[in-house]
Motif scaffolding. Structure first.
Motif, PDB file in Angstrom:
ATOM      1  N   THR A   2       0.832  -1.202   0.000  1.00  0.00           N
ATOM      2  CA  THR A   2       0.000   0.000   0.000  1.00  0.00           C
ATOM      3  C   THR A   2       0.864   1.249   0.000  1.00  0.00           C
ATOM      4  O   THR A   2       1.862   1.325   0.721  1.00  0.00           O
ATOM      5  CB  THR A   2      -0.908   0.008   1.250  1.00  0.00           C
ATOM      6  OG1 THR A   2      -1.692  -1.173   1.247  1.00  0.00           O
ATOM      7  CG2 THR A   2      -1.813   1.224   1.237  1.00  0.00           C
ATOM      8  N   GLU A   3       0.470   2.218  -0.803  1.00  0.00           N
ATOM      9  CA  GLU A   3       1.180   3.501  -0.807  1.00  0.00           C
ATOM     10  C   GLU A   3       1.012   4.166   0.546  1.00  0.00           C
ATOM     11  O   GLU A   3      -0.086   4.239   1.097  1.00  0.00           O
ATOM     12  CB  GLU A   3       0.599   4.412  -1.898  1.00  0.00           C
ATOM     13  CG  GLU A   3       1.139   5.815  -1.895  1.00  0.00           C
ATOM     14  CD  GLU A   3       2.277   6.036  -2.876  1.00  0.00           C
ATOM     15  OE1 GLU A   3       2.543   7.200  -3.189  1.00  0.00           O
ATOM     16  OE2 GLU A   3       2.886   5.055  -3.325  1.00  0.00           O
ATOM     17  N   VAL A   4       2.107   4.659   1.109  1.00  0.00           N
ATOM     18  CA  VAL A   4       2.066   5.312   2.406  1.00  0.00           C
ATOM     19  C   VAL A   4       1.651   6.766   2.240  1.00  0.00           C
ATOM     20  O   VAL A   4       2.179   7.483   1.390  1.00  0.00           O
ATOM     21  CB  VAL A   4       3.436   5.222   3.102  1.00  0.00           C
ATOM     22  CG1 VAL A   4       3.402   5.977   4.427  1.00  0.00           C
ATOM     23  CG2 VAL A   4       3.823   3.770   3.337  1.00  0.00           C
ATOM     24  N   CYS A   5       0.683   7.189   3.042  1.00  0.00           N
ATOM     25  CA  CYS A   5       0.220   8.580   3.040  1.00  0.00           C
ATOM     26  C   CYS A   5       1.149   9.395   3.942  1.00  0.00           C
ATOM     27  O   CYS A   5       1.416   9.002   5.084  1.00  0.00           O
ATOM     28  CB  CYS A   5      -1.217   8.637   3.558  1.00  0.00           C
ATOM     29  SG  CYS A   5      -1.905  10.283   3.664  1.00  0.00           S
ATOM     30  N   LEU A 178       6.814   1.982  10.300  1.00  0.00           N
ATOM     31  CA  LEU A 178       5.763   1.434   9.449  1.00  0.00           C
ATOM     32  C   LEU A 178       5.702  -0.094   9.568  1.00  0.00           C
ATOM     33  O   LEU A 178       4.616  -0.672   9.647  1.00  0.00           O
ATOM     34  CB  LEU A 178       5.992   1.851   8.002  1.00  0.00           C
ATOM     35  CG  LEU A 178       5.774   3.335   7.691  1.00  0.00           C
ATOM     36  CD1 LEU A 178       6.359   3.695   6.334  1.00  0.00           C
ATOM     37  CD2 LEU A 178       4.292   3.686   7.737  1.00  0.00           C
ATOM     38  N   ALA A 184      -0.177   2.805   7.535  1.00  0.00           N
ATOM     39  CA  ALA A 184       0.198   3.239   6.193  1.00  0.00           C
ATOM     40  C   ALA A 184       0.019   4.745   6.034  1.00  0.00           C
ATOM     41  O   ALA A 184      -0.248   5.240   4.940  1.00  0.00           O
ATOM     42  CB  ALA A 184      -0.626   2.494   5.145  1.00  0.00           C
ATOM     43  N   ALA A 185       0.167   5.472   7.155  1.00  0.00           N
ATOM     44  CA  ALA A 185       0.070   6.931   7.112  1.00  0.00           C
ATOM     45  C   ALA A 185       0.957   7.493   8.216  1.00  0.00           C
ATOM     46  O   ALA A 185       0.910   7.021   9.361  1.00  0.00           O
ATOM     47  CB  ALA A 185      -1.375   7.389   7.296  1.00  0.00           C
ATOM     48  N   THR A 211       9.679   6.935   3.025  1.00  0.00           N
ATOM     49  CA  THR A 211       8.369   6.291   3.106  1.00  0.00           C
ATOM     50  C   THR A 211       8.011   5.622   1.793  1.00  0.00           C
ATOM     51  O   THR A 211       7.403   4.553   1.765  1.00  0.00           O
ATOM     52  CB  THR A 211       7.263   7.288   3.487  1.00  0.00           C
ATOM     53  OG1 THR A 211       7.073   8.246   2.453  1.00  0.00           O
ATOM     54  CG2 THR A 211       7.576   7.988   4.794  1.00  0.00           C
ATOM     55  N   ARG A 214       9.706   2.333   1.474  1.00  0.00           N
ATOM     56  CA  ARG A 214       9.016   1.333   2.297  1.00  0.00           C
ATOM     57  C   ARG A 214       7.770   0.819   1.590  1.00  0.00           C
ATOM     58  O   ARG A 214       7.416  -0.346   1.663  1.00  0.00           O
ATOM     59  CB  ARG A 214       8.657   1.976   3.646  1.00  0.00           C
ATOM     60  CG  ARG A 214       7.793   1.109   4.555  1.00  0.00           C
ATOM     61  CD  ARG A 214       8.513  -0.179   4.966  1.00  0.00           C
ATOM     62  NE  ARG A 214       7.666  -1.004   5.825  1.00  0.00           N
ATOM     63  CZ  ARG A 214       6.713  -1.784   5.424  1.00  0.00           C
ATOM     64  NH1 ARG A 214       6.429  -1.872   4.142  1.00  0.00           N
ATOM     65  NH2 ARG A 214       6.014  -2.533   6.264  1.00  0.00           N
ATOM     66  N   ALA A 215       7.081   1.741   0.867  1.00  0.00           N
ATOM     67  CA  ALA A 215       5.861   1.353   0.195  1.00  0.00           C
ATOM     68  C   ALA A 215       6.147   0.487  -1.018  1.00  0.00           C
ATOM     69  O   ALA A 215       5.296  -0.236  -1.474  1.00  0.00           O
ATOM     70  CB  ALA A 215       5.088   2.601  -0.241  1.00  0.00           C
TER      71      ALA A 215
END
Length: 215
Positions: A2-5, A178, A184-185, A211, A214-215
């Protein structure tokens, strides 16, 4: 994955705001709280919010605001999100959300597993939760103190989607944070500063890049 916000908070200059936007921050935060070294006036906040319009979600951070201040902030900054970082009750959060018609992010101070008990009441009324380290005793600031809490407290906790992690994060430890929390934010302020209130464009870019790796 998942893309990190990513939220960069406490921005106060065009240069650092541009650095956050160019790095790809999803949210940019402006602090309106006179005790904070990151405080921006409503006039300054208006200019910065206009500059960021349409490029990222614009968040204004307030601490126990009254209705008069809320109206002034909405008029000046027209924020996309209101972040409440004080002792606002769930009832007050719901009232602010209804009064302003804006999504509300509620910060919750965490120091021990028992602090998670309050989360369901806020989950019911806030659009997003932000978990921050509780400030040290006697601190003037409710957040932005560069402290982290024991991330393992969150292991196995049922957290709403979008829950944001804050407190003591920087480019070096955000990947570990994370991984250990499963969130994921993330939100950063002091971790991308040279000194309190002075953001570093290079640190902002490094944090966002860390981040994304990591994503």
């Amino acid at each position: 994955m998942t893309e990190v916000c990513v939220k960069i908070c406490g921005l106060g200059t065009e240069a650092t705001l541009d650095a956050a936007l160019e790095a790809g921050a999803d949210l940019v935060g402006f602090v309106h709280f006179p005790k904070s070294p990151r405080h921006v006036t409503l006039e300054r906040g208006r200019d910065l919010a206009r500059r960021a319009r349409g490029r990222a979600e614009r968040v204004v951070l307030l601490v126990d605001p009254d209705d008069t201040l809320l109206a002034a902030v909405i008029d000046a900054l027209d924020p996309d999100v209101i972040q409440l970082h004080g002792k606002e009750s769930p009832q007050r959060v719901a009232s602010i959300r209804g009064r302003t018609g804006r999504p509300v992010m509620k910060a919750i101070g965490i120091a021990a597993a028992g602090d998670l008990v309050a989360l369901p009441d806020y989950t019911a009324v806030a659009d997003r939760l932000l978990l921050d380290a509780k400030p040290p005793p006697g601190a003037d600031l409710p957040g932005g103190n560069g402290r982290s809490f024991d991330w393992d407290i969150l292991r196995g906790a049922l957290l709403p989607a979008g829950t944001m992690l804050s407190g003591g994060l920087d480019a070096e430890n955000v990947g570990t944070a994370l991984a250990r929390t499963g969130l994921a934010a993330v939100d950063v302020s002091s971790g991308v500063e040279i000194r309190p209130g002075e953001k570093d464009p290079a640190k902002i870019a490094a944090f966002v890049a860390a981040t994304r790796r990591r994503a």
